[in-house]
Design a protein around this motif. Structure first.
Motif, mmCIF file in Angstrom:
data_model
loop_
_atom_site.group_PDB
_atom_site.id
_atom_site.type_symbol
_atom_site.label_atom_id
_atom_site.label_comp_id
_atom_site.label_asym_id
_atom_site.label_seq_id
_atom_site.Cartn_x
_atom_site.Cartn_y
_atom_site.Cartn_z
ATOM 1 N N GLY A 195 61.087 -3.596 8.729
ATOM 2 C CA GLY A 195 60.170 -2.649 9.336
ATOM 3 C C GLY A 195 58.704 -2.914 9.083
ATOM 4 N N LYS A 196 58.380 -3.957 8.321
ATOM 5 C CA LYS A 196 56.996 -4.265 8.001
ATOM 6 C C LYS A 196 56.552 -5.522 8.745
ATOM 7 N N ALA A 197 55.366 -5.463 9.334
ATOM 8 C CA ALA A 197 54.845 -6.582 10.113
ATOM 9 C C ALA A 197 54.371 -7.707 9.208
ATOM 10 N N GLY A 230 69.589 -2.661 24.776
ATOM 11 C CA GLY A 230 70.549 -3.745 24.577
ATOM 12 C C GLY A 230 69.884 -4.993 24.039
ATOM 13 N N LEU A 231 68.700 -5.310 24.549
ATOM 14 C CA LEU A 231 67.964 -6.473 24.050
ATOM 15 C C LEU A 231 67.613 -6.313 22.578
ATOM 16 N N GLN A 232 67.162 -5.109 22.216
ATOM 17 C CA GLN A 232 66.775 -4.884 20.829
ATOM 18 C C GLN A 232 67.992 -4.964 19.900
ATOM 19 N N LYS A 233 69.103 -4.367 20.312
ATOM 20 C CA LYS A 233 70.308 -4.404 19.487
ATOM 21 C C LYS A 233 70.854 -5.823 19.347
ATOM 22 N N ALA A 234 70.651 -6.628 20.397
ATOM 23 C CA ALA A 234 71.149 -8.006 20.359
ATOM 24 C C ALA A 234 70.249 -8.909 19.513
ATOM 25 N N GLY A 235 69.128 -8.369 19.048
ATOM 26 C CA GLY A 235 68.245 -9.136 18.181
ATOM 27 C C GLY A 235 67.224 -9.985 18.904
ATOM 28 N N TYR A 236 66.903 -9.623 20.156
ATOM 29 C CA TYR A 236 65.929 -10.435 20.888
ATOM 30 C C TYR A 236 64.566 -10.403 20.202
ATOM 31 N N ALA A 237 64.194 -9.245 19.669
ATOM 32 C CA ALA A 237 62.903 -9.098 18.996
ATOM 33 C C ALA A 237 63.083 -8.281 17.730
ATOM 34 N N THR A 238 62.157 -8.468 16.784
ATOM 35 C CA THR A 238 62.253 -7.747 15.507
ATOM 36 C C THR A 238 61.416 -6.472 15.489
ATOM 37 N N ASP A 239 60.588 -6.283 16.490
ATOM 38 C CA ASP A 239 59.762 -5.077 16.568
ATOM 39 C C ASP A 239 60.672 -3.853 16.712
ATOM 40 N N HIS A 296 60.070 -1.001 17.705
ATOM 41 C CA HIS A 296 59.723 -0.187 18.872
ATOM 42 C C HIS A 296 59.807 -0.982 20.173
ATOM 43 N N TYR A 297 60.466 -2.123 20.118
ATOM 44 C CA TYR A 297 60.519 -3.024 21.268
ATOM 45 C C TYR A 297 61.128 -2.345 22.493
ATOM 46 N N ALA A 298 62.248 -1.679 22.304
ATOM 47 C CA ALA A 298 62.943 -1.042 23.430
ATOM 48 C C ALA A 298 62.093 0.051 24.073
ATOM 49 N N THR A 299 61.432 0.843 23.237
ATOM 50 C CA THR A 299 60.588 1.916 23.748
ATOM 51 C C THR A 299 59.418 1.365 24.557
ATOM 52 N N LYS A 300 58.796 0.322 24.047
ATOM 53 C CA LYS A 300 57.660 -0.290 24.745
ATOM 54 C C LYS A 300 58.093 -0.885 26.078
ATOM 55 N N LEU A 301 59.215 -1.605 26.061
ATOM 56 C CA LEU A 301 59.691 -2.254 27.281
ATOM 57 C C LEU A 301 60.083 -1.223 28.336
ATOM 58 N N THR A 302 60.791 -0.184 27.926
ATOM 59 C CA THR A 302 61.194 0.870 28.863
ATOM 60 C C THR A 302 59.969 1.517 29.492
ATOM 61 N N SER A 303 58.930 1.769 28.702
ATOM 62 C CA SER A 303 57.729 2.395 29.213
ATOM 63 C C SER A 303 57.041 1.520 30.257
ATOM 64 N N ILE A 304 56.980 0.228 30.007
ATOM 65 C CA ILE A 304 56.342 -0.680 30.963
ATOM 66 C C ILE A 304 57.093 -0.700 32.282
ATOM 67 N N ILE A 305 58.422 -0.792 32.196
ATOM 68 C CA ILE A 305 59.227 -0.871 33.405
ATOM 69 C C ILE A 305 59.138 0.407 34.226
ATOM 70 N N LYS A 306 59.222 1.543 33.543
ATOM 71 C CA LYS A 306 59.267 2.811 34.257
ATOM 72 C C LYS A 306 57.902 3.342 34.677
ATOM 73 N N ARG A 307 56.853 2.966 33.966
ATOM 74 C CA ARG A 307 55.551 3.524 34.286
ATOM 75 C C ARG A 307 54.639 2.502 34.979
#
Length: 318
Positions: free
Chosen positions: A244-246, A292-301, A303-314
């Motif tokens: 959880g730490k950058a 699904g991408l976040q759970k599969a380990g695509y990225a370590t962030d 908040h990755y899923a939240t950020k991606l969903t926001s971009i796609i939907k907004r």
């Protein structure tokens, strides 16, 4: 009748938040006043302009030193009044509505549209919610008038949605849309989802991975050069999250000859790697795809899923 005409003529020039004259507008509409039709159409146009301004505001950073809840409130009021002023001069939408609805000049249809304007003018709801409300009200008005303008209305709504995107979003989408469509055919993942991920990984193309000599890797998805990669490689500094730490690290990333190759390799990665099977299976929903991408380990962030969903939907909506 003269007094009603005066009221509707003045409506578009008044303060945008003043909805007290909506009753007079609806009364004029029931009397079949052409001026009321023009005013209602102008107010409808003003709402579309306001939503475009609102969407552009949301697409830009708002965390500067001068930003606060109070400044946002006054900015919203300014945008509403600016929308009124722009609509008064006209961008063509109001004229189109008048032409469509004047064919029958059904006063009841106009009354329905006026009620929609009154409720949307309160500023409640999101961009998409307000757009859906207006579109539904307009469709009811057209149906009551007996007009045949459904196709024209849909085109106007789509144009307004596209026009509401920030310039850098439109530019990014226009440049890469064809490559995303090709990758979509290979994976079944909607092109918009992949564009959203490319936008998140590359900062809308502003933070693309480059070599030490400044050469562009065309790597839009942050795919690292693992042991099985035989192509070109660039090294770049990246941020990884450990517990959880950058943490800042230097990593090796794949390099491509073009953006088309980047999309092709991304599509191949998701289609051939077993850990992304569930991602492909949930590609019909933006939130499920991102999670699904976040759970599969695509990225370590975290908040990755939240950020991606926001971009796609907004940002990529419409």
């Amino acid at each position: 009748m003269a007094s009603q005409t005066s009221t509707t003529n003045d409506l578009s020039s008044k303060f945008s938040l003043d909805v007290r004259d909506m009753g007079s507008l609806k009364q004029s509409a029931r009397a079949g006043s052409p001026e009321a039709l023009k005013t209602a159409a102008t107010q409808f146009e003003a709402m579309f302009v306001n939503m475009m301004l609102k969407s552009m505001r949301e697409a830009t950073p708002q965390d500067g030193m001068m930003d606060s809840q109070q400044s946002k409130m006054f900015t919203t009021m300014l945008d509403q009044q600016t929308s009124q002023n722009i609509a008064k001069k006209g961008i063509g939408l109001a004229d189109m509505l008048v032409r469509q609805l004047s064919a029958k000049n059904d006063a009841a249809a106009l009354a329905i549209g006026s009620e929609g304007i009154g409720s949307a003018a309160n500023g409640d709801g999101s961009f998409n919610g307000a757009a859906s409300l207006m579109d539904a009200k307009l469709q009811r008005a057209i149906a009551a008038a007996g007009g045949n303008a459904a196709a024209t209305t849909t085109t106007a709504t789509d144009s307004a949605n596209k026009g509401s995107q920030a310039p850098h979003v439109r530019s990014f989408q226009d440049k890469l849309a064809a490559h995303a469509e090709e990758a979509s055919k290979a994976t079944g993942i909607p092109a918009k989802f992949m564009l959203g991920q490319a936008a998140l990984e590359s900062g809308w193309g502003r933070r693309e991975i480059k070599g030490r000599d400044g050469s562009n890797s065309h790597n839009l998805f942050g795919i690292k050069a693992t042991g099985d990669w035989k192509g070109k490689v660039v090294e770049a500094t990246t941020t990884e999250y450990v517990n959880g730490k950058a943490q800042t690290k230097v990593e090796r990333f794949r390099a491509y000859d073009s953006y088309a190759d980047s999309f092709k390799d991304y599509a191949k990665l998701l289609a051939s790697n077993p850990r992304y099977e569930k991602v492909l299976a949930s590609a019909g929903d933006a939130a499920s795809f991102a999670q699904g991408l976040q759970k599969a380990g695509y990225a370590t962030d975290p908040h990755y899923a939240t950020k991606l969903t926001s971009i796609i939907k907004r940002s990529l909506a419409g």
